[in-house]
Design a protein around this motif. Structure first.
Motif, PDB file in Angstrom:
ATOM      1  N   GLY A   2      19.215  15.504  40.390  1.00 11.41           N
ATOM      2  CA  GLY A   2      18.992  15.313  38.955  1.00 11.41           C
ATOM      3  C   GLY A   2      17.566  14.898  38.664  1.00 11.41           C
ATOM      4  O   GLY A   2      16.945  15.375  37.711  1.00 11.41           O
ATOM      5  N   LEU A   3      17.031  14.023  39.495  1.00 10.87           N
ATOM      6  CA  LEU A   3      15.652  13.584  39.354  1.00 10.87           C
ATOM      7  C   LEU A   3      14.704  14.775  39.466  1.00 10.87           C
ATOM      8  O   LEU A   3      13.774  14.925  38.658  1.00 10.87           O
ATOM      9  CB  LEU A   3      15.339  12.544  40.430  1.00 10.87           C
ATOM     10  CG  LEU A   3      13.961  11.920  40.391  1.00 10.87           C
ATOM     11  CD1 LEU A   3      13.869  10.887  39.288  1.00 10.87           C
ATOM     12  CD2 LEU A   3      13.670  11.260  41.732  1.00 10.87           C
ATOM     13  N   SER A   4      14.946  15.640  40.431  1.00 14.13           N
ATOM     14  CA  SER A   4      14.111  16.831  40.615  1.00 14.13           C
ATOM     15  C   SER A   4      14.173  17.759  39.404  1.00 14.13           C
ATOM     16  O   SER A   4      13.157  18.328  38.996  1.00 14.13           O
ATOM     17  CB  SER A   4      14.549  17.601  41.862  1.00 14.13           C
ATOM     18  OG  SER A   4      14.290  16.853  43.018  1.00 14.13           O
ATOM     19  N   LEU A   5      15.369  17.899  38.826  1.00 14.47           N
ATOM     20  CA  LEU A   5      15.514  18.736  37.633  1.00 14.47           C
ATOM     21  C   LEU A   5      14.689  18.174  36.482  1.00 14.47           C
ATOM     22  O   LEU A   5      13.995  18.921  35.786  1.00 14.47           O
ATOM     23  CB  LEU A   5      16.983  18.835  37.228  1.00 14.47           C
ATOM     24  CG  LEU A   5      17.257  19.665  35.971  1.00 14.47           C
ATOM     25  CD1 LEU A   5      16.966  21.136  36.213  1.00 14.47           C
ATOM     26  CD2 LEU A   5      18.697  19.462  35.519  1.00 14.47           C
ATOM     27  N   MET A   6      14.739  16.862  36.285  1.00 16.79           N
ATOM     28  CA  MET A   6      13.971  16.232  35.209  1.00 16.79           C
ATOM     29  C   MET A   6      12.462  16.430  35.425  1.00 16.79           C
ATOM     30  O   MET A   6      11.734  16.765  34.491  1.00 16.79           O
ATOM     31  CB  MET A   6      14.284  14.736  35.118  1.00 16.79           C
ATOM     32  CG  MET A   6      15.711  14.402  34.789  1.00 16.79           C
ATOM     33  SD  MET A   6      16.211  15.019  33.171  1.00 16.79           S
ATOM     34  CE  MET A   6      17.900  15.413  33.533  1.00 16.79           C
ATOM     35  N   LEU A   7      12.016  16.253  36.636  1.00 17.63           N
ATOM     36  CA  LEU A   7      10.596  16.427  36.939  1.00 17.63           C
ATOM     37  C   LEU A   7      10.176  17.879  36.752  1.00 17.63           C
ATOM     38  O   LEU A   7       9.102  18.158  36.204  1.00 17.63           O
ATOM     39  CB  LEU A   7      10.290  15.942  38.361  1.00 17.63           C
ATOM     40  CG  LEU A   7       8.829  15.942  38.769  1.00 17.63           C
ATOM     41  CD1 LEU A   7       7.981  15.109  37.813  1.00 17.63           C
ATOM     42  CD2 LEU A   7       8.691  15.424  40.201  1.00 17.63           C
ATOM     43  N   ASP A   8      11.012  18.806  37.162  1.00 20.87           N
ATOM     44  CA  ASP A   8      10.724  20.230  36.992  1.00 20.87           C
ATOM     45  C   ASP A   8      10.568  20.579  35.522  1.00 20.87           C
ATOM     46  O   ASP A   8       9.625  21.277  35.135  1.00 20.87           O
ATOM     47  CB  ASP A   8      11.833  21.062  37.634  1.00 20.87           C
ATOM     48  CG  ASP A   8      11.602  22.553  37.453  1.00 20.87           C
ATOM     49  OD1 ASP A   8      10.499  23.031  37.804  1.00 20.87           O
ATOM     50  OD2 ASP A   8      12.524  23.245  36.968  1.00 20.87           O
ATOM     51  N   TRP A   9      11.471  20.089  34.673  1.00 20.88           N
ATOM     52  CA  TRP A   9      11.381  20.387  33.247  1.00 20.88           C
ATOM     53  C   TRP A   9      10.194  19.690  32.595  1.00 20.88           C
ATOM     54  O   TRP A   9       9.570  20.237  31.690  1.00 20.88           O
ATOM     55  CB  TRP A   9      12.695  20.074  32.541  1.00 20.88           C
ATOM     56  CG  TRP A   9      13.579  21.270  32.658  1.00 20.88           C
ATOM     57  CD1 TRP A   9      14.498  21.531  33.638  1.00 20.88           C
ATOM     58  CD2 TRP A   9      13.547  22.407  31.818  1.00 20.88           C
ATOM     59  NE1 TRP A   9      15.042  22.774  33.440  1.00 20.88           N
ATOM     60  CE2 TRP A   9      14.487  23.334  32.325  1.00 20.88           C
ATOM     61  CE3 TRP A   9      12.829  22.748  30.688  1.00 20.88           C
ATOM     62  CZ2 TRP A   9      14.713  24.575  31.733  1.00 20.88           C
ATOM     63  CZ3 TRP A   9      13.064  23.973  30.092  1.00 20.88           C
ATOM     64  CH2 TRP A   9      13.992  24.869  30.621  1.00 20.88           C
ATOM     65  N   ASP A  48       5.365  20.785  29.903  1.00 19.61           N
ATOM     66  CA  ASP A  48       3.983  20.336  29.794  1.00 19.61           C
ATOM     67  C   ASP A  48       3.029  21.514  29.994  1.00 19.61           C
ATOM     68  O   ASP A  48       2.061  21.662  29.269  1.00 19.61           O
ATOM     69  CB  ASP A  48       3.706  19.235  30.827  1.00 19.61           C
ATOM     70  CG  ASP A  48       2.346  18.586  30.623  1.00 19.61           C
ATOM     71  OD1 ASP A  48       2.041  18.179  29.488  1.00 19.61           O
ATOM     72  OD2 ASP A  48       1.584  18.504  31.612  1.00 19.61           O
ATOM     73  N   GLY A  49       3.338  22.365  30.950  1.00 16.41           N
ATOM     74  CA  GLY A  49       2.507  23.534  31.215  1.00 16.41           C
ATOM     75  C   GLY A  49       2.585  24.591  30.129  1.00 16.41           C
ATOM     76  O   GLY A  49       1.684  25.410  29.982  1.00 16.41           O
ATOM     77  N   ALA A  50       3.658  24.580  29.357  1.00 20.08           N
ATOM     78  CA  ALA A  50       3.851  25.573  28.301  1.00 20.08           C
ATOM     79  C   ALA A  50       3.467  25.048  26.922  1.00 20.08           C
ATOM     80  O   ALA A  50       3.699  25.709  25.915  1.00 20.08           O
ATOM     81  CB  ALA A  50       5.311  26.025  28.284  1.00 20.08           C
ATOM     82  N   GLY A  51       2.899  23.838  26.871  1.00 24.14           N
ATOM     83  CA  GLY A  51       2.481  23.270  25.600  1.00 24.14           C
ATOM     84  C   GLY A  51       3.571  22.522  24.853  1.00 24.14           C
ATOM     85  O   GLY A  51       3.374  22.093  23.721  1.00 24.14           O
ATOM     86  N   GLY A  52       4.714  22.351  25.478  1.00 25.25           N
ATOM     87  CA  GLY A  52       5.798  21.587  24.868  1.00 25.25           C
ATOM     88  C   GLY A  52       5.824  20.180  25.427  1.00 25.25           C
ATOM     89  O   GLY A  52       4.908  19.758  26.126  1.00 25.25           O
ATOM     90  N   GLU A  53       6.873  19.470  25.118  1.00 23.62           N
ATOM     91  CA  GLU A  53       7.006  18.105  25.634  1.00 23.62           C
ATOM     92  C   GLU A  53       8.448  17.850  26.051  1.00 23.62           C
ATOM     93  O   GLU A  53       9.381  18.296  25.396  1.00 23.62           O
ATOM     94  CB  GLU A  53       6.579  17.090  24.574  1.00 23.62           C
ATOM     95  CG  GLU A  53       6.163  15.787  25.195  1.00 23.62           C
ATOM     96  CD  GLU A  53       5.392  14.899  24.239  1.00 23.62           C
ATOM     97  OE1 GLU A  53       5.417  13.686  24.460  1.00 23.62           O
ATOM     98  OE2 GLU A  53       4.798  15.410  23.272  1.00 23.62           O
ATOM     99  N   PHE A  54       8.604  17.132  27.159  1.00 22.02           N
ATOM    100  CA  PHE A  54       9.906  16.789  27.705  1.00 22.02           C
ATOM    101  C   PHE A  54      10.011  15.276  27.744  1.00 22.02           C
ATOM    102  O   PHE A  54       9.171  14.608  28.334  1.00 22.02           O
ATOM    103  CB  PHE A  54      10.055  17.361  29.119  1.00 22.02           C
ATOM    104  CG  PHE A  54      11.390  17.096  29.750  1.00 22.02           C
ATOM    105  CD1 PHE A  54      12.478  17.875  29.436  1.00 22.02           C
ATOM    106  CD2 PHE A  54      11.553  16.058  30.658  1.00 22.02           C
ATOM    107  CE1 PHE A  54      13.718  17.641  30.017  1.00 22.02           C
ATOM    108  CE2 PHE A  54      12.777  15.815  31.247  1.00 22.02           C
ATOM    109  CZ  PHE A  54      13.865  16.609  30.923  1.00 22.02           C
ATOM    110  N   ARG A  55      11.042  14.744  27.102  1.00 22.85           N
ATOM    111  CA  ARG A  55      11.244  13.300  27.074  1.00 22.85           C
ATOM    112  C   ARG A  55      12.683  12.989  27.465  1.00 22.85           C
ATOM    113  O   ARG A  55      13.581  13.804  27.275  1.00 22.85           O
ATOM    114  CB  ARG A  55      10.967  12.735  25.681  1.00 22.85           C
ATOM    115  CG  ARG A  55       9.532  12.930  25.237  1.00 22.85           C
ATOM    116  CD  ARG A  55       9.308  12.434  23.835  1.00 22.85           C
ATOM    117  NE  ARG A  55       7.901  12.589  23.458  1.00 22.85           N
ATOM    118  CZ  ARG A  55       7.421  12.260  22.282  1.00 22.85           C
ATOM    119  NH1 ARG A  55       8.224  11.766  21.344  1.00 22.85           N
ATOM    120  NH2 ARG A  55       6.152  12.420  22.023  1.00 22.85           N
ATOM    121  N   MET A  56      12.876  11.789  27.986  1.00 25.68           N
ATOM    122  CA  MET A  56      14.212  11.299  28.303  1.00 25.68           C
ATOM    123  C   MET A  56      14.433  10.018  27.518  1.00 25.68           C
ATOM    124  O   MET A  56      13.484   9.284  27.243  1.00 25.68           O
ATOM    125  CB  MET A  56      14.336  11.039  29.798  1.00 25.68           C
ATOM    126  CG  MET A  56      14.251  12.314  30.618  1.00 25.68           C
ATOM    127  SD  MET A  56      14.070  11.974  32.366  1.00 25.68           S
ATOM    128  CE  MET A  56      12.433  11.263  32.392  1.00 25.68           C
TER     129      MET A  56
END
Length: 108
Positions: free
Chosen positions: A55-62, A67-75
């Motif tokens: 699960g940790l790896s999935l969160m880091l991957d997203w 981030d690379g696509a100009g979006g943002e991922f938050r938890m």
């Protein structure tokens, strides 16, 4: 325990709410739902009592992917046991972790 995942759009953010244990058996369920998401994503972890390194790896991957696509991922809304995993791996310094979904969707 079966993983439940639902999503909704709130003010330009896709909020993905997860309920259940996030491990090697259940990560594909969340991964599939995240694949349907675009733009900025908040994952609500308030109902996740356990997460393993899968699960940790999935969160880091997203995090990296958006981030690379100009979006943002938050938890948001991590239980103490899940937050401890992020602290021990020092990912709290790298990833966007918020106390609540509301703060995650309103903080710039």
């Amino acid at each position: 325990m079966e993983l439940q995942v639902r999503s909704e759009v709130r003010g330009g953010w896709t909020v993905v709410s997860v309920s259940g244990e996030l491990d090697a058996d259940t990560v594909p369920v969340l991964s599939d739902r995240l694949e349907e998401s675009t733009g900025n994503v908040v994952v609500d972890l308030s109902e996740v009592p356990f997460m393993d390194t899968t699960g940790l790896s999935l969160m880091l991957d997203w995090h990296r992917r958006l981030d690379g696509a100009g979006g943002e991922f938050r938890m948001a809304s991590m239980q103490a046991s899940v937050h401890k995993l992020f602290r021990l791996t020092e990912l709290t310094e790298v990833m966007h972790i918020h106390e609540t979904v509301e703060s995650a969707t309103t903080t710039t």
